[in-house]
Design an enzyme around this catalytic site. Sequence first.
Site, PDB file in Angstrom:
ATOM      1  N   SER A 212      38.680  38.572  39.547  1.00  0.00           N
ATOM      2  CA  SER A 212      38.923  37.211  39.996  1.00  0.00           C
ATOM      3  C   SER A 212      40.357  37.118  40.512  1.00  0.00           C
ATOM      4  O   SER A 212      41.050  38.140  40.637  1.00  0.00           O
ATOM      5  CB  SER A 212      38.686  36.243  38.836  1.00  0.00           C
ATOM      6  N   LEU A 213      40.820  35.894  40.805  1.00  0.00           N
ATOM      7  CA  LEU A 213      42.183  35.674  41.281  1.00  0.00           C
ATOM      8  C   LEU A 213      42.858  34.616  40.436  1.00  0.00           C
ATOM      9  O   LEU A 213      42.219  33.650  40.006  1.00  0.00           O
ATOM     10  CB  LEU A 213      42.182  35.212  42.744  1.00  0.00           C
TER      11      LEU A 213
ATOM     12  N   LYS B 257      40.452  31.017  51.940  1.00  0.00           N
ATOM     13  CA  LYS B 257      39.628  31.166  50.745  1.00  0.00           C
ATOM     14  C   LYS B 257      38.282  30.478  51.012  1.00  0.00           C
ATOM     15  O   LYS B 257      38.156  29.262  50.897  1.00  0.00           O
ATOM     16  CB  LYS B 257      40.312  30.574  49.517  1.00  0.00           C
TER      17      LYS B 257
ATOM     18  N   CYS C 169      23.877 -12.076  52.434  1.00  0.00           N
ATOM     19  CA  CYS C 169      24.616 -13.113  53.153  1.00  0.00           C
ATOM     20  C   CYS C 169      24.147 -14.506  52.707  1.00  0.00           C
ATOM     21  O   CYS C 169      23.065 -14.650  52.114  1.00  0.00           O
ATOM     22  CB  CYS C 169      24.430 -12.958  54.657  1.00  0.00           C
TER      23      CYS C 169
ATOM     24  N   CYS D 242      23.327 -14.355  60.759  1.00  0.00           N
ATOM     25  CA  CYS D 242      23.933 -13.768  59.558  1.00  0.00           C
ATOM     26  C   CYS D 242      25.448 -13.684  59.734  1.00  0.00           C
ATOM     27  O   CYS D 242      25.939 -13.017  60.665  1.00  0.00           O
ATOM     28  CB  CYS D 242      23.358 -12.377  59.315  1.00  0.00           C
TER      29      CYS D 242
END
Length: 683
Positions: A89-90, A122, A416, A438
Amino acid sequence: MAADQRRPKESPADEIGRLRALVAHHNRLYHELDTPELPDGEFDALVRRLRELEADHPELASADSPSSSVGGAVSATFAPVVHAVPMMSLDNAMDADELSAWGERLVRGLDGSEAQLVCELKIDGLAMSLRYEAGVLVHAATRGDGRVGEDVTANVRTIADVPERLPAGAPEVVEVRGEIYMPVSVFDALNREATEAGDRLLVNPRNAAAGSLRQKDPSVTARRRLSMWAYQLGEVVGGPEIASHHEALEFIASLGFPVNPEVRVVEGLDEASALCRHWQEHRHDLDYDIDGVVIKVDGLAQRAALGHTSRAPRWAIAFKFPPEERTTRLLDIQVSVGRTGRTTPFAVLEPVFVGGSTVTMATLHNQDQVRLKDVRPGDLVVVRKAGDVIPEVVGPVLSERPDGLAAWEFPSVCPCPVESVLERAEGEADTRCVEATCPFQRDQRIIYWASRGAMDIEGLGERTVAQLTAAGLVADVADLYALTADHVESLEGFARVSAEKLVGGIDGSRGRPAWRVLTGFGIKHLGPTAAQSLATALGGVREVLEASEERRAEVAGVGQVISASVSDWWSREAHRDLVDRLDHHGVDLSVSEGPSVSDLPATLEGRAVVVTGTVPGHTRESAQAAVLARGGTAPGSVSAKTYALVVGDGAGASKLTKAESLGIPVVSADRFDELLESGEIPT
C-alpha cells in the site's frame, strides 16, 4: 461518522478496540464485498486516528491490528494467487505540511542527497497485477491482502486495454501492475440505462469497476467497458536493465500497455507540490476519477536504499485530495419547482463540510432517483460535492438505518400556494406542476432571465426576485424594466445606493445581444449556443421568432426539434405580448454581437471547432459565436468529426487526450484568430 461526534469520551483501550472493529468491518466492505458504506475520507480518518492512538499507547499494540494491513482477505469465490513481489500500500499525506515532512524524511534517508521524483495521478480504481510468461497472459490478480490476491483472469481478458500477448522480445516473465477503472462517461451511460430500465444505480465508478471485476460471468464484465492505466513493474525475468521508474514506464508502454499521459518527472518537492495543487483544481477535467497524486522517487537504487515498512515503501507517498464525500443525517426531503414546472426533490441535511463548503441541502434529481437510491428522512447518508457541482446524496448507510423508517412518498400536490396537481407524463422522468400561475415557476423564470448565461443582470438573485414578486412590483421579466430606485428602496435590505445599483444593472441589460434575450426566454431545448447560431444567421429576436420553422431548422446546430420548440413558444399570445412589452420598455431586440454573418467570410463552413480553456480576447460564448459567424459549428465535445480543438489556459485534459487519440489538430488559443481568418490550421 456523524454519530461518532456525539460519542462520550472513551479510554484509549476502549477507543482502540472500537476503531479496530470499525476499520476491519469497513475494510471488508471495501476490499472484499465492493459495498463500502463510508466515503474514503472518513475511512482514512478512522485509520489515522487508530494509528495515532497505537503510537501513543505502544502497550496496546497488536500484530493483527487492521491499521497495518494492506487490503482485504481473499474471497472464496476466486482462486488465490500468491504475488511473487508483494503489492504494498502507500502512506498518505493529507496536506502540504505532511508532504513536506515526507520530503524531509526522504533527504535524511538518503544521507542528505536530493532525489528526482515522478508524479502520477492516483487513479480511483482497483489495483491489478498482470503476469505474462513467454509473452502470454497467464493470470490477472487483485491486490488482496498484498501477499495473496484473487484470480480474475477471465474477467480481465474482456478489457480492451489489456493485451493478450506481448510483442516479440518481451521478457520471459514480466508482471505489470496498474489500476483498473471505469471511465466517468461509461459510468454515466450505464446509470442512464439503469434509470430507464428501473434497475438499481451504480454508486460510483470505483465501486462499479471493482464489482465488475468480481462477476462470475465475464460477459457482464465486458458490458461494463472497463479501462486500465499501467504504472509499475513487479517480477521481471530476462528483461532489460532499468535504472529508474520513468524508464520502467517507457518499457511498459513499449510492451503495449496504456500509461497515463499525465505522468511527470520533476526536480524536487516544490514542483511536485505545484502539480498536486494543479490536479486538485482540475481533477474533474478528466474522464476518470482521481483522488490524489502519487509521488515516487525515480531512481531505483535510491529506492532500495530507502526500503519500506511492513505495509508501504518509504520512497513513495500519496498526496490525498480533500474528501468530496461525507456522511451526515438526512433531516427531510422537500420538492422545488423550476421555471418549466419541473419538480426536483432535494435533501435537507444536518450541516456538513464537504468539497470546500458547508452543505445543508443536496439534490436528489427526480422521483425515480429517490426510489432507486432508497433514501429516507432519518437516514445517515453519503453526500458528494465534486468541485463546483451541485451537492448530491449518493445513498444511505443502510447499517445505520433506524428500525421502522418509512420510505418517502413523492407528493401529488405542488408545494406552491396554488396547490395544483403534480403530473408525470407517460414515458418522462420528470413530474411537473401544470398550473401556469404557479408563483414558484414565475420566480424561476425571472431568475433565469437575470442569470449569467442569459441577460447577466448583477444583483438580481433569488432573494431579490422573491422580494420583488412578493411586493407585487414584478410579475414577469418585462416588469423589471419599469422598476425605479424608489420601488426597490422600499424593499427590506435596500438603501438608496444599492437600489440605484440594481436598477442600473437592469437598465444596462437593455442592450444585450439578441442571443441572450432568446436564451433568457427559457424556451425548451434552446440553449445559448443554438441561440447564438440563430441570431447570427437570422438577425434580431423578432426575426428569429417570426422565421419559418423550416428556415430555423436549416441553421447549423439548430435542427427540427429546437425549431419546433421555438414555434410552439411563439404561438402563445402571452409570449407575443411579453416580447411587445419588452420592446415598449426599451429592450433592444435587434442588437447583434459583432459583425453579421453576411459581413464575414465563411472560412469555417461545415467545420466543427471545439474550444476549451481561456481564449485571449474572448469569453467562452464569444469564441463559440465567432466560429458560428464564420459558418462553423461549436460543439462542446471532441469527436471524429471535429476539425480542430482550440486549447487555452485551464483547458480540460480529457478533450486534449481524446483529440490526440483521434488525430484531431490542436490549435493554441493565441492562434485562434488565425484559424478564424483563414479557416486553415495554423502551422
